[in-house]
Design an enzyme around this catalytic site. Structure first.
Site, PDB file in Angstrom:
ATOM      1  CD  GLU A 292     -27.413  14.801 -35.782  1.00  0.00           C
ATOM      2  OE1 GLU A 292     -26.639  14.690 -36.761  1.00  0.00           O
ATOM      3  OE2 GLU A 292     -28.645  14.680 -35.885  1.00  0.00           O
TER       4      GLU A 292
ATOM      5  CD  GLU B 201     -32.131  16.042 -36.231  1.00  0.00           C
ATOM      6  OE1 GLU B 201     -31.813  15.157 -37.053  1.00  0.00           O
ATOM      7  OE2 GLU B 201     -31.510  17.102 -36.103  1.00  0.00           O
TER       8      GLU B 201
END
Length: 442
Positions: free
Chosen positions: A290, A384
Site C-alpha cells: 500500500e 487484503e
C-alpha cells in the site's frame, strides 16, 4: 404451409437482405471483419489472455464441421455471440511464442447466407517476462498459480497479528475446511527473539506447508518512533509520538543512519526467510504494501524512493542472500502506475480493498485498474479485503482474483463483513480452492 407462399417469402427476404449494383443485378455481401482482440501482429500479449474476440459488421454464424486452428491445433470452444462477435476460447498460452489463428475460407457466414470467401489469419506474439530463477518448490507454486488463474480463486486468511494460523483455524471450525493460503507477518521482528515472539521458530509455518497450504508473508516494517524512546517503534508515517518521521528518501544516501538501518533490517528478515528456504518452503512475499497510500513511511516521500527501496530489497534478498524461494507481490492502490517497480522485480500484483457498501459485490472496476497498470502481464490477487466478493459474481463479471484474503479479527469473523454463514457459502463454492483441494507442491 403453401409451397408457393414459402417460395414468395424467401424471395422477399432476399430482396431485403441484398443490395443492387449499378447494373441492377442483386448482389449478396459477405460479413466483414471490423476488429479483433488481440489485434493482428500484436506483440507482448499477456499469456493470461483467455479468448480471442473477433467483431464483424453484422451477425454471423459458423458452418457445420468448421475447423479453426491455433498453430495447427483445432480449437473446439468457439462461440458466435448474440450479435456480431465471435469468441474463441484459448488453450494455455506460453511466454514468448508466436501464435497463428486460421479461420478457413467459407467458415463464417452472415444473415443472408453469404460466406466470407477468404481465409482469416490472425498472428500475435505473447509477452516474455524477464528471467527469474526459482527454487524447485517456488517454481511449482508459480506453475500451479498460473494453471488455476482465471479458473479458480484461492481462499486465504491473515494471521492474527503475526505468526500463527488462528483465523484459518477459526474458518475450519466453522466450515470444516481450511483456506488454502495463510499469510504471516514479520511485524514484531524488532522484539524477536523473545519469550513471546521468535521468528526463528517456524513450526506454525512448517506445519501449514506440510499440510499442503500456501505460505504468504508480509512485513509491517517497524522503525524507531518519534517518541525517542529506544524500545518504541512505528510503521505509520506522521508527527505523533506513536508514528515515525523515518525518511525513506535516504535510501539514496549510503552514509545515512536510515540507509544503514534499512540494510540491517532487510538482512535480519532475510535470515528468517532463509530458515524457511532451508526447509524447502516457498513464500509468497508481499513487502512494502500500500505504498502509494502514503500512510506508511516507505511510501511517504513519493514513488521514486519507494521504487529504489523495493529494488534494493529485491536485489539484496535475491542476489546477495540468494532467496530463490520468494514469489514477489507488489500491492497497487489502483491509480499508481508510477509506483510499479518493474516487471523484472514483480511476479504477482495485489490490490487491498475495504468496501464500505455492497461488500460482497464484484470488484471488476478495481480489478481492471490494476490489470491496466501491468498491461495484463501479471496475475492479480485480492491481497487484503474486508468483505469477500461473491465468487460466482467474480467469475460472471471477470474479476477473477488469484486469491482473496480478508484481514484478521472482525474482518474475518463478524457477520457484518463475512462471518461463519458466509464463509460456509464461500468455501463450498465450486470456484473456490480450499486446502484439501491443493496439490502437493513439495
Amino acid at each position: 404451409m403453401n409451397h408457393r407462399f414459402v417460395i414468395l417469402f424467401l424471395f422477399l427476404l432476399s430482396l431485403f437482405s441484398c443490395k443492387k449494383s449499378g447494373s441492377g443485378i442483386i448482389e449478396t455481401f459477405s460479413p466483414e471483419l471490423i476488429s479483433s482482440a488481440p489485434t493482428n501482429n500484436e506483440t507482448d500479449v499477456s499469456i493470461y489472455t483467455k479468448e480471442i474476440v473477433l467483431i464483424f459488421n453484422e451477425n454471423i454464424t459458423l458452418k457445420r464441421g468448421y475447423e479453426i486452428t491455433l498453430n495447427g491445433v483445432t480449437l473446439s470452444d468457439v462461440n458466435p455471440g448474440v450479435k456480431n462477435d465471435l469468441r474463441i476460447i484459448l488453450p494455455e498460452l506460453q511466454e514468448g511464442t508466436i501464435y497463428t489463428l486460421i479461420i478457413p475460407a467459407y467458415t463464417i457466414k452472415g444473415p443472408t447466407g453469404a460466406f466470407i470467401p477468404a481465409e482469416i489469419k490472425l498472428i500475435f506474439t505473447t509477452y516474455k517476462s524477464p528471467a527469474r530463477t526459482f527454487s524447485v518448490e517456488a517454481q511449482k507454486v508459480m506453475d500451479f498459480l498460473k494453471q488455476i488463474y482465471g479458473i479458480g480463486t484461492i481462499s486465504g486468511t491473515m494471521a492474527n497479528i503475526n505468526w500463527n494460523t488462528d483465523e484459518a483455524d477459526w474458518v475450519y471450525a466453522q466450515t470444516g475446511k481450511y483456506p488454502a493460503l495463510n499469510c504471516f507477518d514479520f511485524i514484531h521482528h524488532v522484539f524477536s527473539p523473545s519469550n513471546w515472539i521468535d521468528y526463528s521458530n517456524i513450526s506454525a509455518v512448517e506445519n501449514w506447508w506440510q499440510s499442503n497450504g500456501l505460505v504468504a508473508a508480509m512485513w509491517h516494517w517497524n522503525v524507531p518512533a518519534n517518541s525517542g524512546i529506544s524500545d518504541q517503534y512505528a510503521f505509520y508515517y506522521g508527527s505523533k509520538s506513536d508514528q515515525t518521521l523515518f525518511d525513506v528518501s535516504k535510501i539514496s544516501d549510503e552514509n545515512s543512519e536510515e540507509y544503514r538501518l534499512m540494510i540491517k533490517d532487510i538482512d535480519i528478515i532475510s535470515g528468517y526467510l532463509n530458515i524457511l528456504k532451508s526447509k524447502g518452503i516457498p513464500v509468497i512475499w508481499r513487502p512494502l504494501h500500500e505504498a502509494a497510500g502514503a500512510w506508511f513511511w516507505w511510501g511517504a516521500k513519493g514513488a521514486a524512493p519507494f521504487k529504489s527501496l523495493w529494488r534494493l530489497m529485491f536485489e539484496r534478498m535475491t542476489n546477495y542472500h540468494r532467496l530463490d524461494n520468494l514469489i514477489w507481490v507488489w500491492t497497487s492502490e489502483g491509480n499508481d502506475p508510477d509506483w510499479y517497480p518493474g516487471d523484472e522485480y514483480v511476479d504477482i500484483v495485489g490490490r487491498d480493498l475495504y468496501q464500505k457498501t455492497h461488500i460482497h459485490d464484484s470488484q471488476l472496476t478495481e480489478f481492471n485498474k490494476v490489470k491496466a497498470i501491468v498491461l495484463g502481464r501479471k496475475m492479480i490477487a485480492l491481497t487484503e479485503c474486508g468483505g469477500i466478493p461473491d465468487p460466482d459474481l467474480m467469475f460472471q463479471k471477470g474479476d477473477t482474483w488469484l486469491w482473496f484474503m480478508p484481514w484478521y479479527g472482525s474482518y474475518t469473523r463478524d457477520d457484518s463483513l463475512n462471518g461463519a454463514d458466509y464463509w460456509r457459502t464461500v468455501m463450498n463454492n465450486s470456484h473456490v480452492i480450499t486446502r484439501d483441494q491443493m496439490p502437493d507442491l513439495k
